[in-house]
Design a protein around this motif. Sequence first.
Motif, PDB file in Angstrom:
ATOM      1  N   GLY A 269      -3.969 -98.780  19.051  1.00 35.42           N
ATOM      2  CA  GLY A 269      -4.975 -98.439  18.057  1.00 35.42           C
ATOM      3  C   GLY A 269      -5.704 -97.155  18.317  1.00 35.42           C
ATOM      4  N   SER A 270      -5.599 -96.608  19.528  1.00 39.14           N
ATOM      5  CA  SER A 270      -6.278 -95.352  19.830  1.00 39.14           C
ATOM      6  C   SER A 270      -5.496 -94.185  19.232  1.00 39.14           C
ATOM      7  N   THR A 271      -6.158 -93.038  19.123  1.00 42.51           N
ATOM      8  CA  THR A 271      -5.513 -91.834  18.616  1.00 42.51           C
ATOM      9  C   THR A 271      -4.986 -91.028  19.791  1.00 42.51           C
ATOM     10  N   VAL A 272      -3.723 -90.629  19.705  1.00 43.35           N
ATOM     11  CA  VAL A 272      -3.073 -89.907  20.802  1.00 43.35           C
ATOM     12  C   VAL A 272      -2.608 -88.552  20.292  1.00 43.35           C
ATOM     13  N   PHE A 273      -2.774 -87.525  21.129  1.00 46.38           N
ATOM     14  CA  PHE A 273      -2.281 -86.181  20.848  1.00 46.38           C
ATOM     15  C   PHE A 273      -1.316 -85.804  21.966  1.00 46.38           C
ATOM     16  N   GLN A 373       7.382 -78.926  29.683  1.00 46.70           N
ATOM     17  CA  GLN A 373       6.095 -79.449  30.096  1.00 46.70           C
ATOM     18  C   GLN A 373       5.318 -79.914  28.874  1.00 46.70           C
ATOM     19  N   PHE A 374       4.568 -80.983  29.058  1.00 52.39           N
ATOM     20  CA  PHE A 374       3.829 -81.581  27.954  1.00 52.39           C
ATOM     21  C   PHE A 374       2.449 -82.003  28.446  1.00 52.39           C
ATOM     22  N   SER A 375       1.499 -81.973  27.547  1.00 52.81           N
ATOM     23  CA  SER A 375       0.161 -82.467  27.875  1.00 52.81           C
ATOM     24  C   SER A 375      -0.244 -83.470  26.812  1.00 52.81           C
ATOM     25  N   VAL A 376      -1.091 -84.418  27.197  1.00 53.27           N
ATOM     26  CA  VAL A 376      -1.458 -85.511  26.306  1.00 53.27           C
ATOM     27  C   VAL A 376      -2.968 -85.718  26.326  1.00 53.27           C
ATOM     28  N   GLY A 377      -3.519 -86.109  25.215  1.00 52.44           N
ATOM     29  CA  GLY A 377      -4.928 -86.444  25.110  1.00 52.44           C
ATOM     30  C   GLY A 377      -5.071 -87.670  24.231  1.00 52.44           C
ATOM     31  N   SER A 378      -6.204 -88.354  24.296  1.00 52.42           N
ATOM     32  CA  SER A 378      -6.384 -89.549  23.481  1.00 52.42           C
ATOM     33  C   SER A 378      -7.864 -89.793  23.195  1.00 52.42           C
ATOM     34  N   ARG A 379      -8.105 -90.534  22.111  1.00 55.11           N
ATOM     35  CA  ARG A 379      -9.445 -90.939  21.716  1.00 55.11           C
ATOM     36  C   ARG A 379      -9.458 -92.435  21.439  1.00 55.11           C
ATOM     37  N   PRO A 380     -10.589 -93.081  21.629  1.00 54.76           N
ATOM     38  CA  PRO A 380     -10.666 -94.510  21.301  1.00 54.76           C
ATOM     39  C   PRO A 380     -10.408 -94.740  19.822  1.00 54.76           C
ATOM     40  N   ARG A 381     -10.174 -96.006  19.470  1.00 56.35           N
ATOM     41  CA  ARG A 381      -9.990 -96.380  18.082  1.00 56.35           C
ATOM     42  C   ARG A 381     -11.190 -95.912  17.261  1.00 56.35           C
ATOM     43  N   PRO A 382     -10.941 -95.238  16.132  1.00 62.41           N
ATOM     44  CA  PRO A 382     -12.075 -94.748  15.319  1.00 62.41           C
ATOM     45  C   PRO A 382     -13.008 -95.883  14.917  1.00 62.41           C
ATOM     46  N   SER A 383     -14.298 -95.599  14.955  1.00 62.82           N
ATOM     47  CA  SER A 383     -15.307 -96.586  14.569  1.00 62.82           C
ATOM     48  C   SER A 383     -16.231 -95.989  13.519  1.00 62.82           C
ATOM     49  N   PRO A 384     -16.856 -96.827  12.707  1.00 58.83           N
ATOM     50  CA  PRO A 384     -17.804 -96.307  11.704  1.00 58.83           C
ATOM     51  C   PRO A 384     -18.942 -95.582  12.396  1.00 58.83           C
ATOM     52  N   PRO A 385     -19.508 -94.572  11.765  1.00 61.60           N
ATOM     53  CA  PRO A 385     -20.642 -93.852  12.367  1.00 61.60           C
ATOM     54  C   PRO A 385     -21.811 -94.803  12.573  1.00 61.60           C
ATOM     55  N   PRO A 386     -22.533 -94.649  13.686  1.00 60.71           N
ATOM     56  CA  PRO A 386     -23.661 -95.559  13.963  1.00 60.71           C
ATOM     57  C   PRO A 386     -24.842 -95.272  13.047  1.00 60.71           C
ATOM     58  N   PRO A 387     -25.617 -96.314  12.738  1.00 66.17           N
ATOM     59  CA  PRO A 387     -26.844 -96.103  11.963  1.00 66.17           C
ATOM     60  C   PRO A 387     -27.824 -95.253  12.764  1.00 66.17           C
TER      61      PRO A 387
END
Length: 579
Positions: A269-273, A373-387
């Motif tokens: 579910g996370s975003t990977v680059f 050669q390759f490099s990778v990055g990732s972000r957590p699963r997108p969440s709604p913006p906090p109030p």
Amino acid sequence: MMISRIPGLLVFCLGLSCAGAGCAGAGDDASPLDGPPQAAPAGSGSSSSASAAGPASGGSASGGSASTSAAVAAFADAVQGVWGNGLSAEALTRNALITNPRANPVMVSVPLATDSYADAGPYPVLQRQLRHEPTREVMGYLVACALEVGQSVSYTDTSTGEEFTFDGKIGICPAWAAGPVGVKCQQLVSACMLSLVNAMGRSITVSMRGQAFPEHRPGLLTPAPSVRVVTGTEDGDTIPSFRRCRIDSQGASRSCGWTAEHVGSCTPGSTVFIATGEAPLTDCADDAASAVGLPASDTVLRVCSGIRGCDAGSPDRIDSSEVRCGRRTEPALRFVCPSSAYFSLMSGPRTSGRAGLPAPAGSGAAALQKNRQFSVGSRPRPSPPPPPGAISVVEATFRAAVYPAAEADVFGWREGAFYGNLWGNEPLHPRLKVGMNEVKENGEFNPAPTPEEFSGQAIYRHAFACTGEYWTDHAAYVAERLCAGAEGEMDCVATSVGACGESYAVTSCPPLHQCSVDDGGLVDGDRDFQQCDGGGGTWPHPITVFLNHPSDVVRNSPFSPFAPLLPGGVLSGDAALCP
């Protein structure tokens, strides 16, 4: 109090040189890397080899006494213990060599070499036996387990003129090519072949770990720092995308001209680059339109779910977008990590030339071979913006993407151990008599019958299997992994003796603690069983098998023989566990 999650980009980078990762892509005349080699007519231009994910194609270093950590590290990627277990259980229980009462003892007393098995060779009991197709399948796996890359055994069927070549791959006992072998070699090769048995008739990728001959083969059967993408299907065919292009083909959607890279891991579910180039990734724009206008790069990328490569139209191909990461001009892909938690990377020139011809000028083929050669990055699963006013924290369960992922991570489910000796003292079931499982002078195979009273028994008296800690159905394991034939006519390659070590079960389980050592001392933490019991004795040379998915080797079963899993591969807390 409300809590939200901050999407943060975490990056990792690992450079892979051609020398260390094996740059040649699989083609029509290359061996698919998904299991030991099958016999193929000589000169046919194709060889069905196998190594799962690996140039694991066996490793070519042998001999010498190099044992330093540097030598092991340099050798590790070439000898990763990842292979396809496609050896038919039926072939191993009914072949004209190992289950032939006359041929069995002769095999280990002579060289594993072409002359020994020739139709007019020096050993009459071995003559003609390779005319039997299932026996050739067994020979292919025997040679793959015992001999190393560069060694082979050839056979010419003098009745038809057909020629077959069996190539060395894993190299557990390369000395067998020169003469008789001792008990340690016999036990290790036996364990290797038992590990690669598949009652389903498919090639499932497994990781094998054990302690072979570290003084001569540093790194053999120990977890490698990376795993190559599997280039073959479970049916043993090469995935079309890994074949050479027969006509000029362009773009990332073509199904030819690709090279298998490595397997990565990520949080579902996370975003990977992922991008070419050794420099770590910086922030990547989520807007796919940001890639518009990028220069025509020399490389295209594709990602697939799991550990196997895929074609453009395959359901395993992960939808991805080409995006811009910082100011870099190298291609980068953005995708959502699949539920398998693993992804396979494929690369290739933007234009791939016809088979046997160089790629068109400007395609960047030379640059592709140079820059691996390759490099990778990732972000957590997108969440709604906090109030407004909410406290923000990073999601605790998020694990950054890793590329390449280590073999011990990709293959984390311990199936169990295989051990014993297919040769040795009185190795076969007493019901096998001289003349059974033998190719006669007229070329016909005389199979041994399976009387109902012997159905389900092991053909090999000194071959054993014990299960890892997660098995829930002992009968399913025996029937689906070790045996062949219909009910009432079923032969098994080994006797299942219960759990190897600690089990999570407390009721209705077979005997526990068959192996006194839970983690052999050669490599701390690789979790290879040692000193395993069976048949009233202790066997010092087992091989432990690990799986990428817990039910891989028994997936045709109508029930679940493995402990139930929660999403993300987490063991269910209320599972009724039994080895």
